[in-house]
Motif scaffolding. Structure first.
Motif, PDB file in Angstrom:
ATOM      1  N   TRP A  36      -8.616   7.213   3.812  1.00  0.00           N
ATOM      2  CA  TRP A  36      -7.814   6.949   5.014  1.00  0.00           C
ATOM      3  C   TRP A  36      -7.379   8.269   5.657  1.00  0.00           C
ATOM      4  O   TRP A  36      -7.543   8.483   6.858  1.00  0.00           O
ATOM      5  CB  TRP A  36      -6.591   6.110   4.614  1.00  0.00           C
ATOM      6  CG  TRP A  36      -5.615   5.877   5.711  1.00  0.00           C
ATOM      7  CD1 TRP A  36      -4.637   6.731   6.141  1.00  0.00           C
ATOM      8  CD2 TRP A  36      -5.512   4.717   6.541  1.00  0.00           C
ATOM      9  NE1 TRP A  36      -3.934   6.170   7.167  1.00  0.00           N
ATOM     10  CE2 TRP A  36      -4.446   4.943   7.437  1.00  0.00           C
ATOM     11  CE3 TRP A  36      -6.212   3.517   6.590  1.00  0.00           C
ATOM     12  CZ2 TRP A  36      -4.067   3.998   8.382  1.00  0.00           C
ATOM     13  CZ3 TRP A  36      -5.834   2.577   7.541  1.00  0.00           C
ATOM     14  CH2 TRP A  36      -4.771   2.821   8.417  1.00  0.00           C
ATOM     15  N   TYR A  37      -6.821   9.162   4.822  1.00  0.00           N
ATOM     16  CA  TYR A  37      -6.376  10.448   5.353  1.00  0.00           C
ATOM     17  C   TYR A  37      -7.555  11.271   5.844  1.00  0.00           C
ATOM     18  O   TYR A  37      -7.467  11.948   6.871  1.00  0.00           O
ATOM     19  CB  TYR A  37      -5.596  11.222   4.293  1.00  0.00           C
ATOM     20  CG  TYR A  37      -4.137  10.859   4.252  1.00  0.00           C
ATOM     21  CD1 TYR A  37      -3.262  11.367   5.198  1.00  0.00           C
ATOM     22  CD2 TYR A  37      -3.639  10.009   3.281  1.00  0.00           C
ATOM     23  CE1 TYR A  37      -1.925  11.032   5.169  1.00  0.00           C
ATOM     24  CE2 TYR A  37      -2.303   9.665   3.240  1.00  0.00           C
ATOM     25  CZ  TYR A  37      -1.447  10.174   4.188  1.00  0.00           C
ATOM     26  OH  TYR A  37      -0.117   9.838   4.169  1.00  0.00           O
TER      27      TYR A  37
ATOM     28  N   ILE B 242     -10.488  10.223   7.013  1.00  0.00           N
ATOM     29  CA  ILE B 242     -11.024   9.719   8.279  1.00  0.00           C
ATOM     30  C   ILE B 242     -10.023   9.974   9.405  1.00  0.00           C
ATOM     31  O   ILE B 242     -10.406  10.373  10.502  1.00  0.00           O
ATOM     32  CB  ILE B 242     -11.370   8.222   8.175  1.00  0.00           C
ATOM     33  CG1 ILE B 242     -12.404   7.998   7.079  1.00  0.00           C
ATOM     34  CG2 ILE B 242     -11.931   7.702   9.491  1.00  0.00           C
ATOM     35  CD1 ILE B 242     -12.780   6.566   6.854  1.00  0.00           C
ATOM     36  N   SER B 243      -8.734   9.758   9.117  1.00  0.00           N
ATOM     37  CA  SER B 243      -7.732  10.047  10.154  1.00  0.00           C
ATOM     38  C   SER B 243      -7.839  11.500  10.589  1.00  0.00           C
ATOM     39  O   SER B 243      -7.774  11.811  11.782  1.00  0.00           O
ATOM     40  CB  SER B 243      -6.320   9.808   9.638  1.00  0.00           C
ATOM     41  OG  SER B 243      -6.168   8.498   9.216  1.00  0.00           O
TER      42      SER B 243
ATOM     43  N   LEU C 133     -10.784  11.986  12.777  1.00  0.00           N
ATOM     44  CA  LEU C 133     -10.556  11.468  14.129  1.00  0.00           C
ATOM     45  C   LEU C 133      -9.636  12.399  14.911  1.00  0.00           C
ATOM     46  O   LEU C 133      -9.837  12.642  16.088  1.00  0.00           O
ATOM     47  CB  LEU C 133      -9.951  10.066  14.066  1.00  0.00           C
ATOM     48  CG  LEU C 133     -10.848   8.963  13.484  1.00  0.00           C
ATOM     49  CD1 LEU C 133     -10.119   7.642  13.457  1.00  0.00           C
ATOM     50  CD2 LEU C 133     -12.124   8.833  14.285  1.00  0.00           C
TER      51      LEU C 133
END
Lengths: 488, 457
Positions: free
Chosen positions: B369-370, B372-373, B376
Motif C-alpha cells: 500500500w505504501y 504503491i502510494s 503514485l
C-alpha cells in the motif's frame, strides 16, 4: 445496557468467526451444525439489539486497528449495512437448515470443511456490511473471495476445479487490478477513506478522471457482476446448492452490489456524480447487463445457470437504482438487495431440492415435476413472482420504487428497460412453472404421487417463500432502512 | 545443538530488550574498544536497526528450532561445523545492521557472505556448484562496495557513517563522491540480487538444505536492502539523489524490470523452492524501487516491506522446507493433497502466500500500500503497475499450488502424521506474526519509521 453500543458491531463480526473452531473441533455432525445455528442466532441477536438504534439514526462505530492514517480498520453500522446484514444473517440460519438436508442426503464429502468455510464467508460478509471505510471494505471483500473459493470447488471434480479457478481469476484479478488502484488513487486525492462524512472524491476530480475511477470501482468490485466481468457467476454454479443459494444469490453478489452502493453514495456522492454527468455510465452499464443477461437466461437449460444469469440481471437493478442518482430510485435499489435475496434464495433452494429428490439439473427434463413436488414448485412460483415483481411479493416494492425513481428523474428509456426486463424475467421463469404442471402425458417426465425432497430441504424453502410474501406485508423496517440509506 | 539454540535465544532476548530500550530512551551507541567515533568503530542502534536486529535474531532462532526437530534427508553430518557457520552467518548479518562504520560494515558483509557460501555448499553436488557461483558474484559485489567506500574515504577522510554524512553536507558535490555513491550502490545491488544480477540467488537457495535457505533467504536480501536504506537516509546527504536523478530513475526502472522478470520467471518454475526464489527476486525489486522513488511514503513502504518480506519469506521457506524435509520433494506436481497430509504446515504456507499476494490484513498488503502510494505520489505509474502486476502473478502462482494441494487426493506414498510440535510451533508463531505485523502497521510507522525518516528526503 449490558454491552455498550459501540462493541456490538464487533460482536456481530465475531459471531460467525467464533463458530469456526467449534465447527472444526466438533466430533459429531449434529453438534457441528448446532454450533452453526448458535452462531447464526447470536449474530441475529446482536443485529436486533442494534436495530432500534440504527432506526433512530445512530451509527455505532468502533475502530479496531489504526493501520494507515485516514484508513483504520474500523466498523460502523449504518442503515445500508444494517439492511444487508439483517438479510444475510436471517438467510444464513435458514440456509444452514437447508444445507443439513442437502449435504446429508447427497452424502457430500468434507462437510466439516464446508461448514467452516461457510462461517468464514459469513464473517467476511458481515465485515463488508459494517465497514467504516473503503480499506476495511476491501479487506473483507478479498477475504470473501478467498474464503468462498474452497466452497466453489467443493466437489473437487475437474469441472469444479476449473469453475473455482475461473471464479477466483475474475474476482481477484479485478479487485487487485482495478479496485485496489482506484482505492489508492482515492486515498491519495482525498487523504481519507472514511465513510459517513462528505463524499471522498467530491470536488477533487474532473469528469474524465472521475469516469475512469468510477468504471475502475464498478468493474473492480466484480462481485456485482456487471458485464463484462460477470463470467464468474455462472462458473460458480458448480458449487453445492446451499453455496449457490446463500453466497451466489445473497452474500457474495450482494457484497458486490453493496460496494457499488458505497462507491456511489460515499466515494463520489450522488450530487457530485450528477454534477459531473457520470450517472449515465452507471445506468448504461447496468441497463446493458440487465437486458443481455436476461436474454442469455432465456437460452440456458441448466436450471442453476438460468438462475445465475437471472441474478446477474437482478444485481443490475440495484446498480441501476443507485445510478439514477435520486433518492427514490436509490432506495429502490438498496431495497432490492433484500427483496431479490428472499426471492432468489427460494429459487435456488427449489433447484437444489429438485436435484436432491430427482437428480435433475436441466429445465428440459422437468416436465410434470409439479405433480411430484407440488410444494417445491409452489415455492418456485412464489420465488419467480418475487423476482418478476408481482404483488404481493417483496420484489414488487423495490421495483415500484425503482420505476417511480426513473420516472421522477425523467429516465424514460430506463423505465422502459425496467419494464422489458421484468417481462423477460417472466419469460424465463414462468414456462418452467407452467411445464411443471400443465404438459401432455407425452411430455411429462415426472408424475405423481407426491414425493418431496427431505423435510430439512423442504421447510427452509417454504420458509423463504413465505418470507418473500411476508416482507410485502411487513415492509416497514426494510423500507425505512433503505430510505434512510438512500438519504445518507 | 543446545548450545547453538541457547546462543540464539540469548541473542534474540538481547535484541528484544534493546528494542524496548531504544524505543523508550532513544538510540544507543557502543564504542568498540572505547575509541571515539571518527577513529574507532562504533555500533549504533536506533529504532530502525533495533527492529532489524530483532527480526534477524528471531528469524534465525525460529528457523533453527524448526529444523532441528525435523528429520531430513540432509543429515547434518558436520553438525558442529554447520552450527558454527549458522551462528557466524547470523552474527555477520546482525553486525551489518548494528554497525555505524562503513568499513566495518564491509567486514561484516564478508563474515556473513563467507559463512553463507560454506553453509549453502553443504547441500550436495548441485549446491556446491551454485555456491561457487554465488561466491564469485558475491565477491564482485563486495569488492564494488569496498571500492565505493574507498572513494568516500578519499573525499571525506572518514569511515564513520555520521561523520561522513556531516563532512559530505559541508562539501560541494564532487564527481569522486558521486562515483563512490554509485559504485557502492551497485555493489549492494549485486549482493541484494537485483535483476539482472540475480542469477546466483535461485541457484544457491533452491539447492541448499532447507535449514540453510530458511536462514538466508529471509535474511540476506533484506539486510542488504536495509543497508541501502541506511545509506540513503543516514550516510548520503539528500542532494546526492537529486544530483543523480538519472541514477535513481534508473534504479526505479531496474526495480520495475526486476519485478516483472521475477514474476515471469516464477511462472516458469516447476519446483516450489525455485518459484519462491524468483518471487524473492521480484520482492527485491519492490524494496529497491521504493528506496529510490525519493519520497517519504515510498521509503516507508520499503522499510515496511523489509520487515514484511523477512517475515513472509521466512514463513514460506520454513513451510516448504518442512515439506521438503518430510517428503523429499518440492516439485509442484508432488504437492497433491498436501492440505490433507500436513494441514498445519499448509495453513502457515497459505498465510505466507496471502501476504505475498498482498491481501489485507497480512503485512504484505500494507507495505505494498505504501509502496504503491509512493509510486503514485511520484507519478511513477510503471512502478505502481508493476507492483499490481506482481500481485496478480502471485495469485496465479500460489493458487496453482493450492489447487493441487487442496482439491487433489494425496498420492499413496505420502507421509502420514502432522509432524511434531517443535517444528510446527515456530512455523505457527511466524505465520501468526504476519497478520499481527500487518495490524500493527500504524504503530510501526509512527514509532520506528517516521523518526528514522525525519529530516531526510
Amino acid at each position: 445496557m449490558l454491552i455498550s453500543e459501540s462493541t456490538l458491531p464487533l460482536l456481530t463480526l465475531l459471531a460467525p468467526l467464533l463458530a469456526v473452531p467449534a465447527i472444526l473441533m466438533a466430533r459429531n455432525p449434529n453438534i457441528r451444525e448446532a454450533f452453526t445455528f448458535l452462531a447464526g442466532f447470536l449474530l441475529l441477536g446482536t443485529l436486533l439489539l442494534m436495530l432500534p438504534g440504527v432506526l433512530a439514526g445512530n451509527t455505532p462505530e468502533i475502530v479496531l486497528f489504526p493501520v494507515i492514517p485516514g484508513a483504520p480498520i474500523a466498523l460502523r453500522m449504518d442503515p445500508a449495512g444494517m439492511l444487508f446484514a439483517l438479510v444475510a444473517s436471517v438467510l444464513w440460519i435458514i440456509t444452514t437448515a437447508y444445507a443439513i438436508g442437502y449435504m446429508r442426503t447427497k452424502q457430500e464429502q468434507n462437510q466439516t470443511r464446508f461448514y467452516a468455510f461457510f462461517a468464514v464467508s459469513l464473517f467476511a460478509t458481515m465485515g463488508a456490511a459494517m465497514s467504516a471505510n473503503l480499506l476495511t471494505l476491501y479487506l473483507f471483500y478479498e477475504l470473501l473471495s478467498f474464503s468462498t473459493y474452497p466452497l466453489v470447488g467443493h466437489h473437487q471434480s475437474d469441472e469444479a476445479k476449473s469453475g473455482a479457478r475461473k471464479y477466483l481469476t475474475y474476482l481477484v484479478s479485478t479487485s487487485i487490478g482495478l479496485a485496489l488502484p482506484a482505492l489508492l488513487v482515492t486515498a491519495l486525492l482525498s487523504g481519507t477513506l472514511d465513510f459517513g462524512g462528505a463524499p471522498l472524491l467530491a470536488g477533487k476530480v474532473g469528469p474524465s478522471a472521475g469516469a475512469v475511477l468510477l468504471v475502475a470501482f464498478l468493474l473492480g468490485f466484480a462481485k456485482a457482476a456487471l458485464m463484462p466481468v460477470h463470467g464468474w457467476l455462472p462458473a460458480a454454479m458448480v458449487a453445492p446448492t446451499p453455496v449457490s443459494a446463500l453466497l451466489h444469490a445473497v452474500a457474495v453478489v450482494k457484497v458486490g452490489a453493496f460496494c457499488a452502493v458505497r462507491v456511489v453514495t460515499e466515494v463520489f456522492g450522488m450530487e457530485f456524480l450528477s454534477s459531473l454527468g457520470l450517472g449515465a455510465i452507471i445506468t448504461g452499464l447496468a441497463a446493458v447487463t440487465m437486458l443481455v443477461s436476461s436474454f442469455t437466461a432465456l437460452t440456458q437449460d441448466g436450471l442453476k445457470r438460468r438462475l445465475a444469469f437471472s441474478t446477474i440481471g437482478q444485481l443490475s437493478y440495484i446498480v441501476l437504482g443507485i445510478g439514477m442518482l435520486n433518492t427514490v430510485a436509490a432506495a429502490g435499489g438498496i431495497l432490492h438487495i433484500a427483496m431479490h435475496a428472499f426471492g432468489k434464495i427460494t429459487l435456488f433452494f427449489c433447484a437444489g431440492a429438485i436435484y436432491v429428490a430427482t437428480g435433475e439439473k436441466y429445465i428440459s427434463r422437468m416436465g410434470g415435476i409439479g405433480h411430484r413436488m407440488p410444494l417445491t414448485m409452489l415455492a418456485f412460483l412464489i420465488g419467480s413472482l418475487a423476482i418478476i415483481g408481482v404483488p404481493p411479493t417483496g420484489g414488487f416494492l423495490s421495483k415500484w420504487l425503482l420505476l417511480n425513481g426513473s420516472l421522477l428523474g425523467d429516465h424514460w428509456l430506463l423505465a422502459g428497460v425496467l419494464v422489458v426486463s421484468s417481462l423477460l424475467n417472466a419469460a424465463y421463469f414462468l414456462p418452467i412453472v407452467y411445464k411443471a404442471w400443465f404438459c401432455t402425458p407425452a411430455e411429462a417426465q415426472h408424475t405423481g404421487p407426491m414425493r418431496e425432497a427431505p423435510t430439512w430441504c423442504l421447510v427452509p424453502l417454504l420458509g423463504t417463500a413465505a418470507l418473500s410474501v411476508g416482507v410485502f406485508f411487513y415492509q416497514e423496517t426494510l423500507t425505512t432502512l433503505a430510505t434512510m440509506a438512500a438519504r445518507f | 545443538m543446545p548450545v547453538a539454540i541457547s546462543a540464539l535465544v540469548f541473542s534474540a532476548a538481547c535484541a528484544a530488550v534493546l528494542f524496548m530500550q531504544v524505543l523508550s530512551t532513544g538510540s544507543q551507541t557502543y564504542l568498540l574498544g572505547g575509541w571515539a567515533p571518527p577513529w574507532g568503530i562504533s555500533l549504533v542502534v536506533d529504532p530502525l536497526s533495533a527492529l532489524m536486529l530483532l527480526v534477524v535474531s528471531v528469524g534465525a532462532l525460529l528457523n533453527l528450532v524448526a529444523f532441528s526437530f525435523t528429520p531430513s534427508k540432509w543429515p547434518l553430518r558436520k553438525t558442529p561445523a554447520f552450527l558454527g557457520l549458522y551462528l557466524l552467518a547470523t552474527a555477520g548479518h546482525l553486525g551489518i545492521v548494528a554497525t555505524g562504520d562503513v568499513f566495518n560494515l564491509f567486514v561484516f558483509i564478508e563474515v556473513a557472505a563467507l559463512s553463507s557460501y560454506a553453509l549453502l555448499s553443504l547441500g550436495g553436488r548441485r549446491a556446491t556448484f551454485a555456491s561457487l557461483n554465488y561466491l564469485l558474484v558475491g565477491s564482485v559485489g563486495a569488492s564494488l562496495y569496498l571500492l565505493g567506500v574507498g572513494y568516500l574515504y578519499i573525499k571525506s577522510g572518514s569511515l564513520n557513517m555520521l561523520d561522513i554524512a556531516r563532512i559530505l553536507t559541508t562539501m560541494p558535490l564532487s564527481t569522486t563522491a558521486l562515483t563512490g555513491f554509485a559504485v557502492l550502490m551497485l555493489g549492494l545491488w549485486i549482493k541484494m540480487a537485483v535483476f539482472p544480477f540475480h542469477a546466483w540467488l535461485p541457484a544457491a537457495y533452491a539447492s541448499a538444505s532447507p535449514v540453510t535457505s530458511g536462514l538466508l533467504a529471509p535474511m540476506t536480501t533484506k539486510v542488504m536492502a536495509y543497508v541501502i536504506v541506511r545509506m540513503l537516509i543516514t550516510v548520503f546527504p539528500q542532494n546526492f539523489l537529486s544530483a543523480m536523478l538519472g541514477f535513481s530513475s534508473m534504479a526505479v526502472w531496474l526495480a520495475c524490470i526486476a519485478i516483472i522478470a521475477g514474476a515471469l520467471l516464477a511462472i516458469a518454475q516447476q519446483d516450489l523452492r525455485r518459484m519462491l526464489c524468483f518471487i524473492l527476486v521480484a520482492e527485491v525489486g519492490y524494496m529497491l524501487g521504493g528506496a529510490f522513488l525519493g519520497n517519504d511514503t515510498a521509503m516507508t513502504g520499503t522499510i515496511l516491506h523489509i520487515l514484511a518480506d523477512a517475515a513472509m519469506t521466512l514463513t514460506l521457506f520454513m513451510a516448504v522446507g518442512i515439506i521438503v524435509a518430510r517428503t523429499g520433494s518440492s516439485r509442484i506436481r508432488d504437492m497433491d493433497g498436501m492440505f490433507t497430509i500436513m494441514p498445519v504446515t499448509m495453513l502457515a504456507f497459505t498465510a505466507g502466500a496471502l501476504s505475498m499476494i498482498g491481501v489485507p490484513p497480512f503485512c504484505g498488503f500494507f507495505s505494498k500500500w505504501y509502496l504503491i502510494s509512493g509510486a503514485l505520489e511520484a507519478g511513477h505509474w510503471v512502478f505502481a503497475g508493476s507492483l499490481i502486476l506482481s500481485s496478480l502473478v502471485n495469485v496465479l502462482l500460489f493458487f496453482r499450488v493450492f489447487e493441487r494441494a487442496f482439491f487433489r487426493q494425496p498420492s499413496t506414498a505420502a507421509v502420514q502424521g502432522t509432524g511434531n510440535w517443535q517444528q510446527l510451533a515456530p512455523l505457527c508463531f511466524i505465520a501468526l506474526l504476519l497478520p499481527a505485523i500487518g495490524l500493527a502497521t500504524g504503530g510501526i510507522v509512527q514509532q520506528i519509521i517516521q523518526p528514522a525518516l525525519q529530516g531526510v528526503l
